[in-house]
Scaffold this active site. Structure first.
Site, PDB file in Angstrom:
ATOM      1  N   ASP A   1       9.105  -2.306   3.705  1.00 41.83           N
ATOM      2  CA  ASP A   1       9.388  -2.134   2.275  1.00 41.83           C
ATOM      3  C   ASP A   1      10.676  -2.869   1.907  1.00 41.83           C
ATOM      4  O   ASP A   1      10.980  -3.912   2.489  1.00 41.83           O
ATOM      5  CB  ASP A   1       9.468  -0.630   1.954  1.00 41.83           C
ATOM      6  CG  ASP A   1       9.022  -0.326   0.537  1.00 41.83           C
ATOM      7  OD1 ASP A   1       9.781  -0.616  -0.401  1.00 41.83           O
ATOM      8  OD2 ASP A   1       7.912   0.207   0.353  1.00 41.83           O
TER       9      ASP A   1
ATOM     10  N   ASN B   1      -1.977   0.102  -8.082  1.00 46.21           N
ATOM     11  CA  ASN B   1      -1.855   0.824  -9.344  1.00 46.21           C
ATOM     12  C   ASN B   1      -2.549   0.062 -10.462  1.00 46.21           C
ATOM     13  O   ASN B   1      -2.053  -0.022 -11.575  1.00 46.21           O
ATOM     14  CB  ASN B   1      -0.375   1.032  -9.689  1.00 46.21           C
ATOM     15  CG  ASN B   1       0.336   1.851  -8.635  1.00 46.21           C
ATOM     16  OD1 ASN B   1      -0.300   2.527  -7.829  1.00 46.21           O
ATOM     17  ND2 ASN B   1       1.650   1.795  -8.628  1.00 46.21           N
TER      18      ASN B   1
ATOM     19  N   SER C   1       2.247   3.917  -4.182  1.00 47.68           N
ATOM     20  CA  SER C   1       3.353   3.746  -3.235  1.00 47.68           C
ATOM     21  C   SER C   1       3.796   5.080  -2.660  1.00 47.68           C
ATOM     22  O   SER C   1       4.215   5.153  -1.501  1.00 47.68           O
ATOM     23  CB  SER C   1       4.558   3.104  -3.924  1.00 47.68           C
ATOM     24  OG  SER C   1       4.369   1.737  -4.133  1.00 47.68           O
TER      25      SER C   1
END
Ligand SMILES: [Ca+2]
Ligand SMILES: [Ca+2]
Ligand SMILES: [Ca+2]
Ligand SMILES: [Ca+2]
Length: 495
Positions: free
Chosen positions: A132, A256, A322
């Site tokens: 990340d 998303n 996430s």
């Protein structure tokens, strides 16, 4: 629907369209080889470009070229080159935290972690690696978990978080539970990190691939990737396959992009990644959750509180797939802690087979196999309410051979059969007890795999509570039990 990025307070896996630049604009490429030639080093020239990274595991070099068209043509003509693909810098993340006062932590409760924690809080011999934006490893709720990491963006050994997203994701999976501080993470395991996105949430697939392989080479059992893009890359798919082939579970955000019918993003879209969609606090589908045939599981992702990167005592709420992804990664790490001999295939099979079905009956494009359930995969004590195979609840019927294969013909006239589908953890022994008029009835126990096929012979007429070890590969038991005229029989399994 990109406009959704700006009208909703979500963590968005943002993918900017790739604009083909002018010919003189430097471009980045991933050059994959069938076998990596010796003598390729960072800084070397390669067909007019400059090598900026070398990944021996995937046999790929990253090259920046000032003459993209010419470089591609020259590089593709070289013998031994498997692919030459542009890997543009993409904005993967746009983090919009929710109102801190709006909600409280509900994720661990929804996935049954509080039952699973009766078994184990997690083992530090299990490594969960997050790829990340970095991690604030000095945070009060992460410092006891963090072990190591690397920064693949700036090429140093310090994956400090300069964005925030990575610290939030890390805390959901692995914030220290039961330390009287902050929040409860899913698994108290070892936390490592690969920083693969920069301070603005930008990155490129080759760098992310380097991070994933780096996690695995450092010993990660589970890799959590809350990153998604609408287009993939060979180097990325190779990295996911490399992780899988080296025994790691890769968990990735579905994206998303919802509502939509077929918009699961990469790398979640790849077969060897577990694609995770989002549920809200009521187990409904988050409207932004990307749907499609590749969705495998769902997990909490709306208003999730976790660690934040601005201070060692900072916490924040956020939403998005996430946030769902580290819930699944954390449960996988918890199961690995409880059953260390399970392979990545075992772990994945258990997570999916023992998920809580949501939405349309059976696997579907919104929820995949369903909600990840820590309590079920760890075989924490649960109760199951049986369903009668014949007759009317509360009214006894004869237990025929059809209903009760082994003891149906040996008496117990007036009793009836009740079926319980239990979801045990492979390789563990169980004791079964019942409540009801006949607390220690005879039973047939037949083990089934994820496809409902028999695993080994049925345990014939095992007098409860001694069922014995669950065969490896079995994820479900069909228990046929003699019961009296009692509609409220409950069977409890206790590994
Ligand atoms: Ca750094
Ligand atoms: Ca804590
Ligand atoms: Ca899938
Ligand atoms: Ca379903």
């Amino acid at each position: 629907m990109r406009r959704a990025w700006f009208v909703s307070a979500l963590v968005v896996l943002l993918v900017a369209p790739f604009h083909a630049g002018a010919e003189e604009t430097p471009a980045r490429f991933a050059v994959g080889f069938h076998g990596l030639p010796p003598g390729l080093h960072v800084g070397d020239r390669f067909h007019g470009g400059r090598i900026v990274a070398v990944n021996e595991a995937l046999r790929v070099v990253s090259v920046v070229a000032t003459d993209p068209a010419g470089f591609q043509e020259r590089a593709r003509s070289e013998a031994g080159v498997r692919y030459v693909e542009p890997v543009p810098q993409i904005a993967f993340l746009q983090f919009v935290p929710d109102d801190p006062g709006y909600a409280t932590q509900y994720g661990p409760q929804q996935v049954g972690a509080h039952f699973a924690w009766d078994r184990t809080l997690g083992s530090t011999s299990v490594d969960l690696c997050v790829a990340d934006t970095g991690v604030r490893y000095t945070h009060e709720d992460l410092a006891d978990r963090y072990t190591s990491g690397h920064d693949y963006v700036n090429n140093d050994s310090d994956p400090w978080d300069d964005h925030g997203h990575g610290t939030h994701v890390s805390g959901i999976a692995a914030a220290t539970t039961d330390n009287a501080k902050g929040i409860a993470g899913l698994a108290r395991v070892s936390l490592s990190h690969a920083k693969v996105l920069d301070a603005t949430g930008h990155g490129s697939w080759d760098v992310i691939a380097n991070g994933i392989t780096g996690c695995v080479d450092a010993g990660a059992h589970v890799v959590s990737v809350s990153i998604g893009g609408e287009t993939g890359a060979t180097v990325l798919e190779d990295a996911v396959n490399y992780a899988w082939d080296h025994g790691a579970v890769v968990v990735a955000a579905a994206g998303n992009g919802g509502p939509c019918g077929d918009c699961v993003e990469y790398p979640a879209k790849y077969a060897n990644a577990i694609a995770v969609g989002c549920t809200n606090a009521l187990k409904g589908l988050c409207p932004f959750s990307s749907s499609g045939p590749e969705v495998d599981l769902v997990a909490p992702g709306t208003n999730v509180e976790s660690t934040w990167f601005t201070a060692d005592t900072a916490y924040r709420f956020a939403s998005g797939t996430s946030m769902s992804t580290p819930h699944v990664a954390g449960v996988a790490a918890l199961l690995k802690s409880w059953s260390p001999t399970l392979t990545n295939a075992d772990l994945r099979s258990a997570l999916e087979a023992q998920a809580e079905d949501l939405g349309a009956a059976g696997p579907d494009d919104d929820f995949g196999s369903g909600l990840v359930r820590a309590d079920r995969v760890l075989g924490a004590p649960q109760t199951y309410t049986g369903r009668l195979l014949a007759g009317t609840a509360g009214v006894a019927v004869p237990c025929s051979p059809d209903l009760c294969p082994t003891f149906g013909s040996i008496g117990y006239g007036g009793l009836s059969a009740m079926r319980f589908d239990i979801l045990p953890a492979s390789g563990r022994a169980y004791a079964l007890t019942t409540s009801g008029t006949y607390g220690h009835a005879d039973a047939d126990v037949c083990w089934r795999d994820a496809d409902d096929q028999p695993v080994g012979p049925c345990a014939l007429n095992p007098f409860l509570p001694d069922v014995g070890a669950v065969p490896v590969g079995a994820v479900k038991a069909e228990v046929r039990l003699t019961v009296g005229a009692d509609a409220t029989y409950v069977l409890t399994i206790d590994p």
